[in-house]
Enzyme design. Sequence first.
Site, PDB file in Angstrom:
ATOM      1  N   ASN A   1      20.302  91.678  90.573  1.00 24.08           N
ATOM      2  CA  ASN A   1      21.035  92.608  89.703  1.00 24.08           C
ATOM      3  C   ASN A   1      20.080  93.001  88.581  1.00 24.08           C
ATOM      4  OD1 ASN A   1      22.893  93.912  88.044  1.00 24.08           O
ATOM      5  ND2 ASN A   1      23.605  92.005  87.130  1.00 24.08           N
ATOM      6  N   GLY A   2      19.843  94.292  88.413  1.00 26.06           N
ATOM      7  CA  GLY A   2      18.912  94.739  87.375  1.00 26.06           C
ATOM      8  C   GLY A   2      17.983  95.802  87.933  1.00 26.06           C
TER       9      GLY A   2
ATOM     10  N   ARG B   1      31.814  95.490  90.105  1.00 27.77           N
ATOM     11  CA  ARG B   1      30.449  95.687  89.600  1.00 27.77           C
ATOM     12  C   ARG B   1      29.615  96.617  90.474  1.00 27.77           C
ATOM     13  NH1 ARG B   1      29.086  91.759  85.820  1.00 27.77           N
ATOM     14  NH2 ARG B   1      26.891  92.214  86.079  1.00 27.77           N
TER      15      ARG B   1
ATOM     16  N   GLU C   1      36.824 110.165  84.862  1.00 31.84           N
ATOM     17  CA  GLU C   1      36.381 109.022  85.666  1.00 31.84           C
ATOM     18  C   GLU C   1      37.434 108.571  86.658  1.00 31.84           C
ATOM     19  OE1 GLU C   1      35.127 105.774  83.070  1.00 31.84           O
ATOM     20  OE2 GLU C   1      36.841 106.020  81.771  1.00 31.84           O
TER      21      GLU C   1
ATOM     22  N   CYS D   1      25.723  95.849  89.888  1.00 36.51           N
ATOM     23  CA  CYS D   1      25.609  94.977  91.052  1.00 36.51           C
ATOM     24  C   CYS D   1      26.161  93.598  90.684  1.00 36.51           C
ATOM     25  CB  CYS D   1      24.193  94.778  91.559  1.00 36.51           C
ATOM     26  SG  CYS D   1      23.405  96.288  92.101  1.00 36.51           S
TER      27      CYS D   1
ATOM     28  N   TRP E   1      25.521  98.523  93.506  1.00 36.59           N
ATOM     29  CA  TRP E   1      25.709  99.843  92.884  1.00 36.59           C
ATOM     30  C   TRP E   1      24.315 100.454  92.872  1.00 36.59           C
ATOM     31  CZ3 TRP E   1      23.873 102.063  88.233  1.00 36.59           C
ATOM     32  CH2 TRP E   1      24.494 103.274  87.886  1.00 36.59           C
TER      33      TRP E   1
ATOM     34  N   LYS F   1      38.655 109.492  80.386  1.00 42.95           N
ATOM     35  CA  LYS F   1      39.540 108.785  81.321  1.00 42.95           C
ATOM     36  C   LYS F   1      39.896 109.698  82.494  1.00 42.95           C
ATOM     37  CE  LYS F   1      39.450 105.114  80.628  1.00 42.95           C
ATOM     38  NZ  LYS F   1      38.562 104.888  79.554  1.00 42.95           N
TER      39      LYS F   1
ATOM     40  N   GLU G   1      37.947 110.353  74.468  1.00 38.82           N
ATOM     41  CA  GLU G   1      38.318 109.238  75.346  1.00 38.82           C
ATOM     42  C   GLU G   1      39.332 109.693  76.415  1.00 38.82           C
ATOM     43  OE1 GLU G   1      37.235 106.482  76.086  1.00 38.82           O
ATOM     44  OE2 GLU G   1      38.877 105.381  76.999  1.00 38.82           O
TER      45      GLU G   1
ATOM     46  N   HIS H   1      34.250 127.591  68.246  1.00 39.43           N
ATOM     47  CA  HIS H   1      32.821 127.916  68.287  1.00 39.43           C
ATOM     48  C   HIS H   1      32.273 127.934  69.712  1.00 39.43           C
ATOM     49  CE1 HIS H   1      32.657 127.923  63.983  1.00 39.43           C
ATOM     50  NE2 HIS H   1      33.205 126.726  63.942  1.00 39.43           N
TER      51      HIS H   1
ATOM     52  N   LYS I   1      31.664  98.751  86.560  1.00 28.81           N
ATOM     53  CA  LYS I   1      32.229  98.294  85.284  1.00 28.81           C
ATOM     54  C   LYS I   1      31.154  97.892  84.282  1.00 28.81           C
ATOM     55  CE  LYS I   1      35.800  96.414  82.918  1.00 28.81           C
ATOM     56  NZ  LYS I   1      36.238  97.645  82.269  1.00 28.81           N
TER      57      LYS I   1
END
Length: 604
Positions: free
Chosen positions: A101-102, A27, A484, A2, A75, A481, A477, A500, A599
Site C-alpha cells: 500500500n503506497g 480502501r 461522489e 489499497c 485502488w 457528496k 460539501e 460572476h 476511503k
Amino acid sequence: MCGIVGYLGKQKAVPILLTSLQRESYRGYDSAGLVVFESGQTVCLKAVGKLEKLEHKINGHQRLTGGLGLGHVRWATHGGVSEANAHPHTDCRENIWLVHNGIIENYAELKEILKKEGHIFRSETDTEVLSHLIEKFFQGNLEEAVRKALRLVRGAYALAIVSREDPDKIVLARLSSPLLIGISDRGEYLVASDANALIPHAKKVVNMDDNEIAVLTRHDLLVLKEKQPENLELEAEDAQKKGYPHFMLKEIMEQSDTVENAIRGRLLVNHGAAQLGGLESVKEKLREIEMINIVACGTAFHAGMVGEYMLEEYAGIPTNVDLASEFRYRKPILDGKAAILAISQSGETADTLAALKEAKRKGALSLGIVNVVGSSLSRETAAGVYNRAGAEIGVASTKAFTSQLTILALLTLYLGRQRDLSVVMGQRVTKELKLLPDLVKRVLTLDSQIKKLVEKYKDYDDFLYIGRKYNYPIALEGALKLKEISYVHAEGYGAGEMKHGTLALIDENFPTMVIAPTDSVYEKTVSNIEEIKARKGPIIAIATEGNEAIKNLVQDVIYVPKTLEMLTPVLSVIPLQLFAYHMGVVRGCDVDKPRNLAKSVTVE
Ligand code: G6P
C-alpha cells in the site's frame, strides 16, 4: 489507498484473510488477490472487480488449507485495472511474494536497472520493482534482503512480504502508510492496514511506526525497536450495517449519537467554556498562538473552512485553511506563534500528514482533529482532539464531518475563552451545543421527505449548490457528496460569487440547492434566490423552521431547526447528505464504494 492483510497461525489462512479483506474493501475495490503457502507450494489467486470475484475463484479452487498467507484489495495508481497488476506481486523465481500500500516514487529508475540486470517484469505497477529488488538481495534471509532493498526505495509503503525459501515468516515494513499487527489469544498473528480488519480475531495490536521492519514467525514477533502490544479497542459492531441497506445511511443516521459523543464530558456550561483533555499538555502554548493554519483534504477540508469562520468570529484568531495538497508545496510563512491544525477522519491521508510535517519543520505547534485512535496523524501531532465517531466505513465521509464541525466549535470555545470571548457569549455557545444532538435527531426524521424530493429531481444531470458565510463550505460539501455518490454533476459556489460566472449555467434544466438558514446573511442569499428565479432555475431551499415566506420564492423547501449561526452547518448538511444518498441509490450507484474512489488516500 489499497488494503493489505496477512495471517500466520494454526488455522486456515484463507477465510481469515477474506474476512479481513472484506473489512478493508472500502480502501480499494478494483481488484483483489491473495497468496497462501500450501504444503511447500505457493498458491496465488487474483481477480479483477470486487472481492466477491476473488471469493468466487477461491470457491472453484482446490481446498486451501495453509496457515500462512497475504491478501490485498487494490485502488489502482500505476497501471490499469487487470489481474497482472493486482497484488500479490512476485519476483522472477516466484520466491518472494508481497502486497503493498503506497507509491514507490523512484520505481521507473529502479525498474530500468533491474531490467538491465535481467529481471523479467509481469506488470505495469510500481510495486513489482520491490519484489525484484528484494530478489536481488535475497540470500536465504528475507528480512535482510528487505532491509537492503528498502534503502534504495523512495516513496511510501506498508509492505507484507513472504518467501518460499525462508518459510513460516512474514516480514513487514512501513513508511508513511499505516500498518498494524494483531495478536490473537492463541498467539496467531494478523496483519492489516486498518484496525477494523483485525477484529474479531485479534485482542492486542502493535501499531508500526515509520522506518520499522517487523518479523513475524510462528513463535515470535520481532519489531526492530522494542514495542509493547496495546489492547485493541474497537467494537466488532462498528463495522456492521446494523440492518441498514448501506453503511452510508447507517452513518448518516448515527449523527445524533456521534455529535453527542463529540461533546460528552467536554462542555463546561456554567463557565461558557470547553475542556479538551487532549490539549492539556499544550494549554499554555495555545494562549500564545497568533495564527492557525488548518490543513485537510476532501470533506475534512470543508469542515476546516467552517472552522475558519468560527475561530475568527469567536476566538479572534487569524485563521487560514488550505487544501493539504496545496499547502505542502507552497511556502507558508510560519513561526513559533503559529499552529497547524490537521483535520482527518482516518488520520492517514498522505497529503494531510505531509502538510503537517512541513509545518512542524517550520516550528509550528502541531494539532489534530482525528477520528481514528492511534492513527499516523494522531501520533504525529503534539496534541489534539479525538472525534469518537466510531468507524466510518462508507467511502464518502458523513458522520465524521458533523463530528469535525462539533469539535471545531469546542476548540473555538476553548481558544476563545483563553482570549476575549466573554463568559456570557461562551454560555450561549455551550447551551446551543448541548441542544445540538436533539436537533440533529429532528433533522434525521426528514429522510422520507428527502427521498420523495429525489424522485422529483432524479433525472436532472446538473445541480448548483450555493450558500454564504458558515454555509458556503456546506454548499461545497453538498455538491461534493452528490458528485461522489450519484455521479451527477454538481457545482458548489459562494452565493455572492455566482453572478460572476456560474449564473450563466442557470435555466429550467439546472436546479439550485440554496442553503438559506435565517442568519446574518439571509437577506443577501434571498437576493441570489431572486436572481436564479428570474432565469427560471428550479430551486430547493434549506431554510430555518418558521420561515414561511421562502415558500413563495422557491419550488421546494427543507426545514431545519433554529440554532446558533455558527452551528447551522451541522444541521444544514444532513439533508444534503441524504439527498446525495437517495440520488445515488435511485440511480443504481454503489453508494458505499463509489467508482474510482477509496476511503483512505494514503498516496499523494
Ligand atoms: C477520501 C474520502 C473522503 C475524505 C478524504 C479525506 O477522499 O473519500 O470522504 O473526506 O479522503 O480523508 P480523511 O481521512 O483525511 O478525513
